[in-house]
Design a protein around this motif. Structure first.
Motif, PDB file in Angstrom:
ATOM      1  N   HIS B 409       3.751 -12.182   1.547  1.00  0.00           N
ATOM      2  CA  HIS B 409       2.429 -12.446   0.993  1.00  0.00           C
ATOM      3  C   HIS B 409       2.397 -13.767   0.219  1.00  0.00           C
ATOM      4  O   HIS B 409       1.501 -14.601   0.397  1.00  0.00           O
ATOM      5  CB  HIS B 409       1.999 -11.300   0.086  1.00  0.00           C
ATOM      6  N   ARG B 410       3.393 -13.973  -0.624  1.00  0.00           N
ATOM      7  CA  ARG B 410       3.447 -15.192  -1.429  1.00  0.00           C
ATOM      8  C   ARG B 410       3.575 -16.430  -0.536  1.00  0.00           C
ATOM      9  O   ARG B 410       2.950 -17.463  -0.790  1.00  0.00           O
ATOM     10  CB  ARG B 410       4.633 -15.113  -2.398  1.00  0.00           C
ATOM     11  N   ARG B 411       4.414 -16.311   0.484  1.00  0.00           N
ATOM     12  CA  ARG B 411       4.541 -17.420   1.448  1.00  0.00           C
ATOM     13  C   ARG B 411       3.180 -17.702   2.090  1.00  0.00           C
ATOM     14  O   ARG B 411       2.749 -18.859   2.197  1.00  0.00           O
ATOM     15  CB  ARG B 411       5.594 -17.039   2.499  1.00  0.00           C
ATOM     16  N   ASN B 412       2.495 -16.631   2.513  1.00  0.00           N
ATOM     17  CA  ASN B 412       1.186 -16.795   3.153  1.00  0.00           C
ATOM     18  C   ASN B 412       0.205 -17.540   2.247  1.00  0.00           C
ATOM     19  O   ASN B 412      -0.477 -18.479   2.675  1.00  0.00           O
ATOM     20  CB  ASN B 412       0.592 -15.423   3.505  1.00  0.00           C
ATOM     21  N   VAL B 413       0.131 -17.098   1.005  1.00  0.00           N
ATOM     22  CA  VAL B 413      -0.820 -17.702   0.059  1.00  0.00           C
ATOM     23  C   VAL B 413      -0.502 -19.179  -0.147  1.00  0.00           C
ATOM     24  O   VAL B 413      -1.382 -20.046  -0.089  1.00  0.00           O
ATOM     25  CB  VAL B 413      -0.786 -16.946  -1.285  1.00  0.00           C
ATOM     26  N   LEU B 414       0.780 -19.470  -0.356  1.00  0.00           N
ATOM     27  CA  LEU B 414       1.174 -20.858  -0.616  1.00  0.00           C
ATOM     28  C   LEU B 414       0.933 -21.736   0.606  1.00  0.00           C
ATOM     29  O   LEU B 414       0.392 -22.847   0.488  1.00  0.00           O
ATOM     30  CB  LEU B 414       2.650 -20.909  -1.033  1.00  0.00           C
ATOM     31  N   PHE B 415       1.292 -21.238   1.778  1.00  0.00           N
ATOM     32  CA  PHE B 415       1.143 -22.055   2.983  1.00  0.00           C
ATOM     33  C   PHE B 415      -0.333 -22.309   3.293  1.00  0.00           C
ATOM     34  O   PHE B 415      -0.724 -23.429   3.629  1.00  0.00           O
ATOM     35  CB  PHE B 415       1.834 -21.387   4.176  1.00  0.00           C
ATOM     36  N   GLN B 416      -1.138 -21.268   3.182  1.00  0.00           N
ATOM     37  CA  GLN B 416      -2.573 -21.469   3.411  1.00  0.00           C
ATOM     38  C   GLN B 416      -3.106 -22.575   2.495  1.00  0.00           C
ATOM     39  O   GLN B 416      -3.841 -23.460   2.932  1.00  0.00           O
ATOM     40  CB  GLN B 416      -3.328 -20.156   3.148  1.00  0.00           C
ATOM     41  N   ALA B 417      -2.692 -22.514   1.247  1.00  0.00           N
ATOM     42  CA  ALA B 417      -3.168 -23.516   0.285  1.00  0.00           C
ATOM     43  C   ALA B 417      -2.619 -24.904   0.597  1.00  0.00           C
ATOM     44  O   ALA B 417      -3.318 -25.918   0.440  1.00  0.00           O
ATOM     45  CB  ALA B 417      -2.798 -23.089  -1.128  1.00  0.00           C
ATOM     46  N   LEU B 418      -1.372 -24.967   1.053  1.00  0.00           N
ATOM     47  CA  LEU B 418      -0.788 -26.274   1.402  1.00  0.00           C
ATOM     48  C   LEU B 418      -1.520 -26.891   2.595  1.00  0.00           C
ATOM     49  O   LEU B 418      -1.842 -28.090   2.587  1.00  0.00           O
ATOM     50  CB  LEU B 418       0.703 -26.116   1.759  1.00  0.00           C
ATOM     51  N   TYR B 419      -1.790 -26.058   3.611  1.00  0.00           N
ATOM     52  CA  TYR B 419      -2.466 -26.556   4.810  1.00  0.00           C
ATOM     53  C   TYR B 419      -3.905 -26.946   4.509  1.00  0.00           C
ATOM     54  O   TYR B 419      -4.556 -27.621   5.296  1.00  0.00           O
ATOM     55  CB  TYR B 419      -2.424 -25.496   5.933  1.00  0.00           C
ATOM     56  N   ASP B 420      -4.377 -26.508   3.359  1.00  0.00           N
ATOM     57  CA  ASP B 420      -5.751 -26.772   2.966  1.00  0.00           C
ATOM     58  C   ASP B 420      -5.879 -28.044   2.129  1.00  0.00           C
ATOM     59  O   ASP B 420      -6.973 -28.401   1.706  1.00  0.00           O
ATOM     60  CB  ASP B 420      -6.242 -25.554   2.159  1.00  0.00           C
ATOM     61  N   THR B 421      -4.757 -28.721   1.878  1.00  0.00           N
ATOM     62  CA  THR B 421      -4.839 -29.930   1.037  1.00  0.00           C
ATOM     63  C   THR B 421      -5.230 -31.145   1.878  1.00  0.00           C
ATOM     64  O   THR B 421      -4.975 -31.190   3.086  1.00  0.00           O
ATOM     65  CB  THR B 421      -3.474 -30.239   0.371  1.00  0.00           C
ATOM     66  N   ASP B 422      -5.827 -32.102   1.220  1.00  0.00           N
ATOM     67  CA  ASP B 422      -6.154 -33.368   1.894  1.00  0.00           C
ATOM     68  C   ASP B 422      -4.894 -34.073   2.362  1.00  0.00           C
ATOM     69  O   ASP B 422      -4.856 -34.672   3.445  1.00  0.00           O
ATOM     70  CB  ASP B 422      -6.926 -34.277   0.938  1.00  0.00           C
ATOM     71  N   ALA B 423      -3.869 -34.008   1.531  1.00  0.00           N
ATOM     72  CA  ALA B 423      -2.620 -34.696   1.891  1.00  0.00           C
ATOM     73  C   ALA B 423      -2.087 -34.162   3.225  1.00  0.00           C
ATOM     74  O   ALA B 423      -1.611 -34.931   4.070  1.00  0.00           O
ATOM     75  CB  ALA B 423      -1.577 -34.502   0.788  1.00  0.00           C
ATOM     76  N   TYR B 424      -2.194 -32.842   3.422  1.00  0.00           N
ATOM     77  CA  TYR B 424      -1.733 -32.274   4.687  1.00  0.00           C
ATOM     78  C   TYR B 424      -2.622 -32.736   5.834  1.00  0.00           C
ATOM     79  O   TYR B 424      -2.139 -33.127   6.905  1.00  0.00           O
ATOM     80  CB  TYR B 424      -1.714 -30.744   4.617  1.00  0.00           C
ATOM     81  N   ARG B 425      -3.930 -32.695   5.598  1.00  0.00           N
ATOM     82  CA  ARG B 425      -4.869 -33.102   6.660  1.00  0.00           C
ATOM     83  C   ARG B 425      -4.644 -34.548   7.062  1.00  0.00           C
ATOM     84  O   ARG B 425      -4.815 -34.928   8.209  1.00  0.00           O
ATOM     85  CB  ARG B 425      -6.314 -32.910   6.178  1.00  0.00           C
ATOM     86  N   LYS B 426      -4.248 -35.350   6.075  1.00  0.00           N
ATOM     87  CA  LYS B 426      -3.982 -36.767   6.370  1.00  0.00           C
ATOM     88  C   LYS B 426      -2.608 -36.951   7.017  1.00  0.00           C
ATOM     89  O   LYS B 426      -2.196 -38.086   7.294  1.00  0.00           O
ATOM     90  CB  LYS B 426      -4.029 -37.583   5.072  1.00  0.00           C
TER      91      LYS B 426
END
Lengths: 526, 526
Positions: B409-426
């Protein structure tokens, strides 16, 4: 004396292993000044589970006021009393615990203790922590040393360890090499010899006086002085001059001897003169036994309330070598094994801050911190007791005196029974009574045994051990605890006995009878 | 394979220190046949306090059914809930514990347990004990290994230790010398490097593949094969051929990579061919994470009940190297730190009986047994849980799955949030998702950073760390966990992050935002 001068003096004492045993840390690292760290950072760095993942919410410790308190309970349980059958009219399963919980005599250990800094909560106890120990317990230990055995210099400190076995390993590993010579009392706790020899060091035995005289018992200071002053012409000239002296100065194991304060001063002066470290292992010091009165054997000064806590601290306890140590050369090891419980695996080292830092570095790459659960049990029990005392140290001293009182009683019972045996009346043995600790020596007077000669004495000792096993009492042969049995031959005709483990008075009395009978049988049958 | 053949094969692997590190015991000694020992001997031999001198009568453990169970409580307490004020309408001091005691969900640890052999009572837990561990816990661990990771030979065993830090120290101390070469994954838990180097051994890094592909991630087997086959012409020809490979095979620290079963077989075959020991450190193996679904990020196979306990054992968990070890060359280290609590300082070693005896001998003169209190907590909690299951192992596996579910669960929450950052999108970073453990890698795509060259990349990493500290998120730089940062330069542009320690989902989401922001700032400001 500052840290720098300690380092200058004591760095040459370190083993070459210490030079390459450095923690490779990936989590340290300081920030340059221009970086302004966030005031409330989130930790994605440490591999530490959140405390909500630990399966314990709280721990409730059912603690006694007195040793053997359960013997006074009206109700009995198989779970608290050894060998109580369910048919006992007072048998119950667990009502007494409910009473205790209700009466508030249970020590609670919670996940958090935001309002009580001296309590050690589970969120900390169950987590990774600093290797030197939890501040709640470390502070207690430091204050205990400052109260009872204040070192004679400032730059000292304390770190926790996993009991003195672990502590001694670390001390010898830090200090000893193939070229090290270490002095040991000629009879000693033999696993410590292993600790020294594993580093390649050579262990040289020091003669001890096996006498009841409080001034002369223990290390033979003249022997030690002579050995050190004439090292190059002595029997160990092929070895380097010694670097350290390992001593169990109070209630020595196995001899039960305690060094007088005069001797401690003389030995310290020799250590100064020859630049020796003194490794003072003190597991038994708090078990100071009240004097045995042959005219009233069961008299127990503790139980008569003859000692105040202040007396116990100021007059009864032997003072550690650290109290006369003005140059930081004494390393003192204490343990909770004998005064609380051995299964805790919990003790601490007192030393100068330079040596302490090295012991700590070794811990960082070996054991890390001792068990946090063990630390929590000790810290919180003392903390709970402390509510009724001026300081936590007073509370602990109160417990120490109760335990010392129990040991005094056990010693009294055993000695009275020993002096009551025919073997004793016939002069077949004498007893070296300890003033501290859990060990006494039963010295076999082999000169009274017509058929035992110097040549057959070793065989007779072995034979005695067999007879004692047949009679049903287990003891330790003095010769088995000699650094060098051959060198100590003249002084090794003793049995180490302890009054620590027996179930009760009856068992101690029966043990004395069996011991006497075994010795008589040797006399008759050898 | 019998003990003798193990000894023949593995005795040459021992360090020269082990030869002189022997316990000098004074309490052993067998009796000749003609001596008939008393059936009920009294012990005056051992320096063990009677258990009536221990200040604890019983211990009552308030145990949870699920991690973070307290978040579901109606009542709140400062002692169980972080930061709950007394003004909270549901605030209480301790009623919920009374409920728990009354409802029987408290685990009792009594002084004696005459009717329950699997319970570990205080009289044993608080006493001196055998160094390999209490039989109640040791048996549990052995049965767990036999159930989940049965070694492919018979002469194996288990001993307890003070956590894997202590275990690794003992393994390297037993096996390594100045002339030893040890192979490590190029990124690793650096204190283990200290353990090897303290013995004088040389540590050689093995290239790892930092990829998400489950078949190729982790140790580069071709690199390893090539290195071993061509040792004499390779870069380490000045060192002896290696004697051991140290690997964190599942959920590796810091990379989070897990070796596929195919790779394990290939690596084992190389170990056979080149007579290497494999030191398998497995603190994270039970934290097997369910797959991350990018289309449904919070989907959690554990919480959906998708895995039966049998599935978890047979299909979900990675299989240890010991399961393919038919010659006894794998030393496996497990720990209770991640699945129960690190503060226990409790783990165990699985190895062939010859090596195990040597690890035990080292323990006898260093730590002795791990904390009995820690052992009692684990043994009795599992024992209590076991009442609802076919075996204690089933009860424990049930708990392991709950913890693994939380980590998923913790991995899921963190990864979702990471993939949601502008830095990731860029495209400024990618994420190496772990299939097990508590660590993930955030790989910085420095090739997208116009101003970062090969020459300035190290500076940029340092700068990134500063910016993250300013933004308020702490991470570990991959380069800080390299055996040789220079050699691993090309692969070290990652941050090790963990979802283990954060307080809750909100904190993980905030951490991802801060991480993204820090990376963007580096992009903009470097």
């Amino acid at each position: 004396m500052d840290y720098k001068s300690l380092e200058t003096h004591f760095a040459p004492f370190l083993s070459h292993r210490m030079a390459r045993r450095k923690l490779r840390s990936f989590w340290a690292g300081s920030l340059p000044e221009h970086v302004k760290p966030h005031p409330d950072p989130i930790e994605l760095a440490p591999g530490m589970p959140n405390e909500g993942l630990f399966p314990l919410e709280s721990m409730h410790l059912n603690v006694v006021r007195d040793p053997f308190q359960h013997l006074g309970y009206t109700k009995k349980s198989k779970k608290l009393h050894a060998g109580v059958p369910e048919t006992d009219p007072d048998f119950c399963e667990r009502e007494f615990v409910k009473d205790k919980v209700d009466s508030g005599s249970v020590v609670d250990v919670w996940r958090y203790e935001p309002d009580c800094q001296s309590a050690l909560p589970l969120a900390a106890a169950l987590q990774y922590t600093s290797t030197e120990g939890h501040p709640q317990l470390l502070g207690f230990c430091r204050d205990l040393v400052a109260r009872l055995n204040p070192p004679a210099y400032d730059e000292w400190g304390v770190i926790m360890n996993n009991g003195s076995g672990d502590g001694l390993f670390k001390v010898f590993e830090t200090l000893c090499d193939e070229n090290t010579t270490a002095l040991f009392e000629e009879f000693t706790f033999t696993p410590t010899i292993s600790n020294a020899e594993a580093t390649g060091a050579s262990v040289v035995p020091i003669k001890v006086n096996l006498t009841n005289d409080p001034e002369t018992q223990g290390i033979d200071v003249e022997y030690l002085r002579n050995l050190l002053e004439n090292w190059q012409s002595g029997p160990y000239a092929h070895l380097n001059k010694p670097k350290l002296l390992y001593t169990i100065a109070t209630g020595q194991n196995p001899t039960g001897r305690t060094l007088s304060q005069n001797k401690r001063r003389e030995i310290y002066a020799l250590a100064e003169r020859h630049d020796l470290l003194i490794i003072e292992d003190d597991p038994y010091g708090y078990l100071k036994l009240a004097p045995y009165r042959s005219e009233d054997p069961l008299y127990n000064a503790y139980k008569q309330g003859e000692y105040s806590a202040q007396d116990y601290c100021d007059k009864v306890l032997a003072k550690s070598f650290v109290t006369i140590d003005h140059s930081g050369r004494v390393v003192r090891l204490e343990t909770f094994s004998k005064m609380f419980a051995p299964g805790l695996r919990l003790g601490f080292i007192v030393a100068n801050k330079f040596l302490l830092r090295n012991f700590l570095e070794l811990s960082e790459v070996t054991t890390r911190a001792p068990s946090g659960v063990s630390q929590a049990v000790v810290a919180n029990v003392i903390n709970a007791w402390a509510k009724n005392y001026a300081t936590p140290q007073d509370a602990w001293i109160n417990w120490l005196m109760k335990v010392a009182g129990e040991y005094t009683h056990r010693r009294n019972v055993l000695f009275q029974a020993l002096y009551d045996t025919d073997a004793y009346r016939k002069g077949l043995f004498t007893v070296l009574g300890p003033s501290a600790g859990m060990f006494a020596c039963v010295v076999i007077n082999f000169e009274k045994f017509d058929k035992v000669t110097t040549e057959t004495r070793t065989k007779a000792s072995t034979e005695l051990n067999y007879k004692l096993r047949e009679e049903g009492v287990r003891v330790v042969l003095g010769s088995d605890m000699a650094v060098n049995p051959e060198l100590s031959f003249e002084r090794s005709s003793f049995l180490r006995i302890t009054f620590a483990h027996a179930k009760d008075d009856e068992e101690l009395i029966e043990a004395a009878k069996r011991l006497g009978k075994g010795i008589e049988r040797l006399y008759d049958e050898f």
